[in-house]
Scaffold this motif. Structure first.
Motif, PDB file in Angstrom:
ATOM      1  N   GLN A 178      -4.327   1.817   7.073  1.00 24.39           N
ATOM      2  CA  GLN A 178      -3.776   3.176   7.249  1.00 24.39           C
ATOM      3  C   GLN A 178      -2.451   3.145   8.009  1.00 24.39           C
ATOM      4  O   GLN A 178      -1.514   3.880   7.695  1.00 24.39           O
ATOM      5  CB  GLN A 178      -4.751   4.033   8.062  1.00 24.39           C
ATOM      6  CG  GLN A 178      -5.834   4.656   7.243  1.00 24.39           C
ATOM      7  CD  GLN A 178      -6.835   5.412   8.121  1.00 24.39           C
ATOM      8  OE1 GLN A 178      -6.704   5.472   9.341  1.00 24.39           O
ATOM      9  NE2 GLN A 178      -7.841   5.975   7.482  1.00 24.39           N
ATOM     10  N   ARG A 202       1.069   4.574   6.839  1.00 25.03           N
ATOM     11  CA  ARG A 202       1.799   5.651   7.521  1.00 25.03           C
ATOM     12  C   ARG A 202       3.177   5.205   8.014  1.00 25.03           C
ATOM     13  O   ARG A 202       4.159   5.917   7.852  1.00 25.03           O
ATOM     14  CB  ARG A 202       0.986   6.161   8.714  1.00 25.03           C
ATOM     15  CG  ARG A 202      -0.206   6.933   8.241  1.00 25.03           C
ATOM     16  CD  ARG A 202      -0.948   7.610   9.352  1.00 25.03           C
ATOM     17  NE  ARG A 202      -2.228   8.108   8.832  1.00 25.03           N
ATOM     18  CZ  ARG A 202      -3.077   8.824   9.524  1.00 25.03           C
ATOM     19  NH1 ARG A 202      -2.810   9.143  10.770  1.00 25.03           N
ATOM     20  NH2 ARG A 202      -4.203   9.237   8.974  1.00 25.03           N
ATOM     21  N   ASP A 256      -5.138   7.709   2.057  1.00 20.86           N
ATOM     22  CA  ASP A 256      -5.223   7.206   3.419  1.00 20.86           C
ATOM     23  C   ASP A 256      -6.672   6.889   3.813  1.00 20.86           C
ATOM     24  O   ASP A 256      -6.956   5.842   4.403  1.00 20.86           O
ATOM     25  CB  ASP A 256      -4.699   8.370   4.281  1.00 20.86           C
ATOM     26  CG  ASP A 256      -4.324   7.965   5.662  1.00 20.86           C
ATOM     27  OD1 ASP A 256      -3.321   7.268   5.811  1.00 20.86           O
ATOM     28  OD2 ASP A 256      -5.054   8.363   6.589  1.00 20.86           O
TER      29      ASP A 256
END
Ligand code: GFB
Length: 314
Positions: free
Chosen positions: A151, A155, A234
């Motif tokens: 994740q 991001r 995600d």
């Protein structure tokens, strides 16, 4: 479909393990080039070796199926291996994939990431909502860190990295060592040996009341390839069969398939572990995937492998 494997260089990390080997078998029917890293050349717990291998091979897609795994007793006995090795493997493979421009990565975890008393069936959102099962918290923490790493790269750097959490897996290439294996191969071996010796009983660990969900590794590999193509979010995603059963019922089913008709006894000195971990796999179902191999057929096929003798732990 969001991603195509066609013509791609696809790296299966952990190709000698049960899941990695199943991925290699399943990928043979995709028109892609399969890459594997020989253990003698690439120790995945070493950043330098992993980095050098990725720079040389430049995989476009990566299945991260390499892990130190084992059953309830192995998890509790080797906490350093389960925490340290799994953290290192995830860190090095995910980082090297980012640094060499891997287009898509699927990171594999396990249903033990969820709290011991998570509401059943366990949805993805249950992650980090309560304390873990103590017998496997080392492994679980490493796998949770793997999800968070995927994740984080997503991001911070926009990488198309996803995580999938399969339920308890079994099948071709499983470990049948009586001390370190998971329950299903352990029961196959116990039932087979009891039958061969003409024993009146076989002994299972714990009370037999914990419930577990099982999925054949060929179904799991198929689900991973489906997710590689169709999932890009995600949040991690569960991979399960949708059905669970008490360990005692599993022992009866295995005994029936193997042909052992004696009593089933209990060893109360061994741990039960988490009482239940049935996954909610609705998200995966909505993507159009379902398990195909029934538990009985899967056990029969695993028993054939065991009889052929080409199994670990014997
Ligand atoms: O498969 P298993 O070792 O692991 O055990 P977990 C499942 C259940 O089967 C426990 C019982 O309640 C065991 O006590 N059991 C009965 C046996 N007889 C036996 C036997 O002969 N051998 C084994 N091994 N169990 C693991 C985690 O948890 O599941 C890992 O430790 C991972 O981290 C894996 O998540 C999928 O399902 O309890």
């Amino acid at each position: 479909m969001t991603y195509s494997l066609e013509g791609k260089r696809v790296f299966v990390a952990g190709h000698r393990g049960m899941v990695g080997a199943a991925l290699v078998r399943r990928l043979a029917s995709e028109s892609c080039e399969i890459l594997t890293a020989p253990r003698e050349r690439v120790d995945l717990t070493r950043a330098d070796e992993v980095g050098a291998w990725f720079r040389a091979e430049r995989p476009q897609a990566v299945f991260l199926a390499a892990a130190k795994v084992g059953g309830i007793l192995a998890n509790a006995t080797y906490p350093v291996d389960f925490l340290r090795d799994n953290l290192l493997i995830a860190t090095h493979v995910i980082d090297a994939a980012y640094r060499t421009g891997t287009e898509k990565l699927l990171n594999l975890g396990s249903s033990c990431i969820y709290p011991k008393f998570a509401p059943q069936p366990i949805a993805e959102a249950a992650l980090l909502t309560g304390p873990l099962e103590p017998t496997n918290e080392w492994y679980a923490l490493a796998k949770i860190a793997g999800i968070k790493l995927a994740q984080a790269y997503r991001r911070q750097y926009g990488c198309d990295f996803i995580s999938a959490m399969p339920t308890n897996l079994y099948g071709t290439g499983d470990n049948y060592d009586p001390e370190t294996s998971h329950v299903l191969p352990a029961l196959i071996r116990k039932a087979h040996e009891a039958k061969a010796k003409g024993a009146d009983s076989m002994t299972i660990w714990g009370s037999g009341t914990p419930r577990r969900e099982f999925l054949h590794v060929d179904d799991a590999a198929d689900a991973c390839i489906h997710l590689m193509k169709a999932y890009s979010e995600d949040e991690h995603i569960n991979i399960g069969s949708g059905e669970d059963l008490p360990i005692l019922d599993l022992a009866r089913l295995v005994a029936e398939v193997v042909g052992f008709g004696g009593r089933i006894e209990h060893d109360p000195t061994k741990p039960d572990g988490t009482p239940r971990k049935l996954m909610n796999s609705e998200k995966l179902k909505r993507l159009g995937w379902r398990a195909r191999i029934s538990l009985r057929d899967g056990i029969a096929s695993a028993y054939r492998d065991f009889l052929q003798g080409d199994v670990r732990g014997r």
